[in-house]
Design a protein around this motif. Structure first.
Motif, PDB file in Angstrom:
ATOM      1  N   SER A 202       0.840  -1.202   0.000  1.00  0.00           N
ATOM      2  CA  SER A 202       0.000   0.000   0.000  1.00  0.00           C
ATOM      3  C   SER A 202       0.873   1.249   0.000  1.00  0.00           C
ATOM      4  CB  SER A 202      -0.922   0.015   1.218  1.00  0.00           C
ATOM      5  OG  SER A 202      -0.170   0.209   2.401  1.00  0.00           O
ATOM      6  N   TYR A 203       0.248   2.381  -0.256  1.00  0.00           N
ATOM      7  CA  TYR A 203       0.935   3.668  -0.325  1.00  0.00           C
ATOM      8  C   TYR A 203      -0.133   4.758  -0.264  1.00  0.00           C
ATOM      9  CZ  TYR A 203      -0.909   4.170  -5.050  1.00  0.00           C
ATOM     10  OH  TYR A 203      -1.764   4.297  -6.112  1.00  0.00           O
ATOM     11  N   VAL A 204       0.317   6.002  -0.194  1.00  0.00           N
ATOM     12  CA  VAL A 204      -0.619   7.126  -0.328  1.00  0.00           C
ATOM     13  C   VAL A 204       0.147   8.303  -0.909  1.00  0.00           C
ATOM     14  CG1 VAL A 204      -0.250   8.035   2.022  1.00  0.00           C
ATOM     15  CG2 VAL A 204      -2.390   8.515   0.830  1.00  0.00           C
ATOM     16  N   ASP A 205      -0.468   9.009  -1.824  1.00  0.00           N
ATOM     17  CA  ASP A 205       0.135  10.201  -2.412  1.00  0.00           C
ATOM     18  C   ASP A 205       0.053  11.345  -1.408  1.00  0.00           C
ATOM     19  OD1 ASP A 205       0.059  12.833  -4.100  1.00  0.00           O
ATOM     20  OD2 ASP A 205       0.707  11.295  -5.540  1.00  0.00           O
ATOM     21  N   VAL A 206       1.117  12.141  -1.327  1.00  0.00           N
ATOM     22  CA  VAL A 206       1.156  13.233  -0.350  1.00  0.00           C
ATOM     23  C   VAL A 206      -0.012  14.195  -0.546  1.00  0.00           C
ATOM     24  CG1 VAL A 206       2.664  14.740  -1.735  1.00  0.00           C
ATOM     25  CG2 VAL A 206       2.670  14.915   0.770  1.00  0.00           C
ATOM     26  N   ARG A 207      -0.487  14.347  -1.790  1.00  0.00           N
ATOM     27  CA  ARG A 207      -1.604  15.263  -2.036  1.00  0.00           C
ATOM     28  C   ARG A 207      -2.894  14.760  -1.407  1.00  0.00           C
ATOM     29  NH1 ARG A 207      -0.531  15.373  -8.353  1.00  0.00           N
ATOM     30  NH2 ARG A 207      -0.021  13.203  -7.763  1.00  0.00           N
ATOM     31  N   ASP A 208      -3.026  13.438  -1.286  1.00  0.00           N
ATOM     32  CA  ASP A 208      -4.184  12.892  -0.591  1.00  0.00           C
ATOM     33  C   ASP A 208      -4.053  13.061   0.916  1.00  0.00           C
ATOM     34  OD1 ASP A 208      -5.761  12.121  -2.768  1.00  0.00           O
ATOM     35  OD2 ASP A 208      -4.630  10.272  -3.036  1.00  0.00           O
ATOM     36  N   VAL A 209      -2.824  13.028   1.422  1.00  0.00           N
ATOM     37  CA  VAL A 209      -2.615  13.325   2.847  1.00  0.00           C
ATOM     38  C   VAL A 209      -3.014  14.773   3.126  1.00  0.00           C
ATOM     39  CG1 VAL A 209      -0.905  13.509   4.693  1.00  0.00           C
ATOM     40  CG2 VAL A 209      -0.779  11.612   3.068  1.00  0.00           C
ATOM     41  N   VAL A 210      -2.652  15.665   2.216  1.00  0.00           N
ATOM     42  CA  VAL A 210      -3.014  17.080   2.365  1.00  0.00           C
ATOM     43  C   VAL A 210      -4.535  17.256   2.339  1.00  0.00           C
ATOM     44  CG1 VAL A 210      -2.902  19.363   1.289  1.00  0.00           C
ATOM     45  CG2 VAL A 210      -0.848  17.939   1.401  1.00  0.00           C
TER      46      VAL A 210
END
Length: 295
Positions: A202-210
């Protein structure tokens, strides 16, 4: 007059992206141990504070009088620190930051971690069920993830003591557009030779964290809520259940995965905040997106 948000860890990876995206809408007080070379950034007031020191942390937050405190300041791993030092630094810094926020009547969004589920074990265990949601039992392995659970307990304490809300975000492995570190792993992956991978690829894009951080700031909820922050898919481009079965030698009895969907559920963030991830490695790996220019 704009509302103020204090962002800790503001020169770090995710913290800098959060500060950059919030500064157009809020007055941002950007906190880190060091100050950037160029502090002439519109909408940002840079402050150097050691969050393990209670007095300066409290003074800073009370003086800023923020609507919210976004706490992303911590030692992010044990690669070059002892586990005990990481635990002590991170737990104490978060206790002070959350305590100060509570006393300032500011809501909090802070970065917990996927690692509380046991993703750093030398031989990661198969989850009890799939997808893994925020109610799945925690299985900390090292000082870093143990500090995350201690800090979630501190969040419970602050909402009990003060009339504020706290969002504990558990991000997956954060990736940055145009420089995804998962690419070599995917290119080398083969179902026939797959081994256990702690966070189930799994992973997450930093823009989705924002965007999740912003949603938590703007949402109206009570108490302490935990939110997983994961991309909707795995980063392999293969069936998720097939990859887990190949790597772990089996699947849990309760497995409700379909296709390439993530092994971790973000349903709580969708239910409480109306948030869903928008970015996938398929586009983001090669995207040319400028990050914050003050780091």
């Amino acid at each position: 007059m704009s509302e103020t948000v204090v962002v800790t860890g503001a020169l770090g990876g995710a913290g800098s992206w959060i500060a950059e995206q919030l500064r157009g809408e809020y007055d941002v007080v950007a906190v880190d141990l060091e100050l950037p070379d160029d502090q002439d950034v519109e909408g940002v007031d840079f402050r150097s504070v050691d969050l393990t020191e209670q007095g300066p942390t409290l003074e800073l937050v009370l003086e800023a009088d923020p609507t919210a405190v976004v706490h992303f300041g911590n030692i992010p791993h044990e690669f070059d620190h002892t586990g005990g030092h990481v635990f002590e630094n991170n737990a104490v810094a978060t206790f002070h930051a959350l305590e100060a926020a509570g006393r300032a009547d500011a809501d909090v969004v802070w970065a917990s971690s996927e690692t509380v589920y046991g993703t750093h074990w030398k031989k990661p265990e198969l989850p009890d069920y799939l997808p893994v949601d925020v109610d799945h039992p925690a299985r900390p392995y090292n000082g870093y993830e143990t500090s995350k659970l201690a800090r979630e307990a501190a969040a419970e304490r602050v909402v009990n003591r003060f009339d504020v809300s706290i969002a504990s975000i558990r991000p997956s492995w954060i990736q940055y557009p145009g420089r995804y570190k998962i690419t070599p792993i995917r290119e080398m992956f083969d179902l026939e030779s797959a081994e256990r991978f702690g966070n189930l690829w799994s992973y997450v894009d930093v823009r989705d964290v924002v965007s999740l951080t912003r949603a938590a700031i703007e949402a109206d909820f009570d108490g302490h809520e935990v939110f997983n922050a994961f991309a909707a898919d795995n980063f392999l481009g293969v069936d998720t259940a097939a990859a887990i079965e190949a790597g772990f030698g089996g699947l849990p009895e309760e497995c409700a995965l379909s296709g390439e969907e993530s092994g971790f559920s973000t349903v709580n963030a969708a239910s409480v905040l109306g948030w869903e991830p928008e970015h996938s490695w398929r586009d983001a790996e090669k995207e040319d997106v400028a990050g914050p220019d003050f780091v």
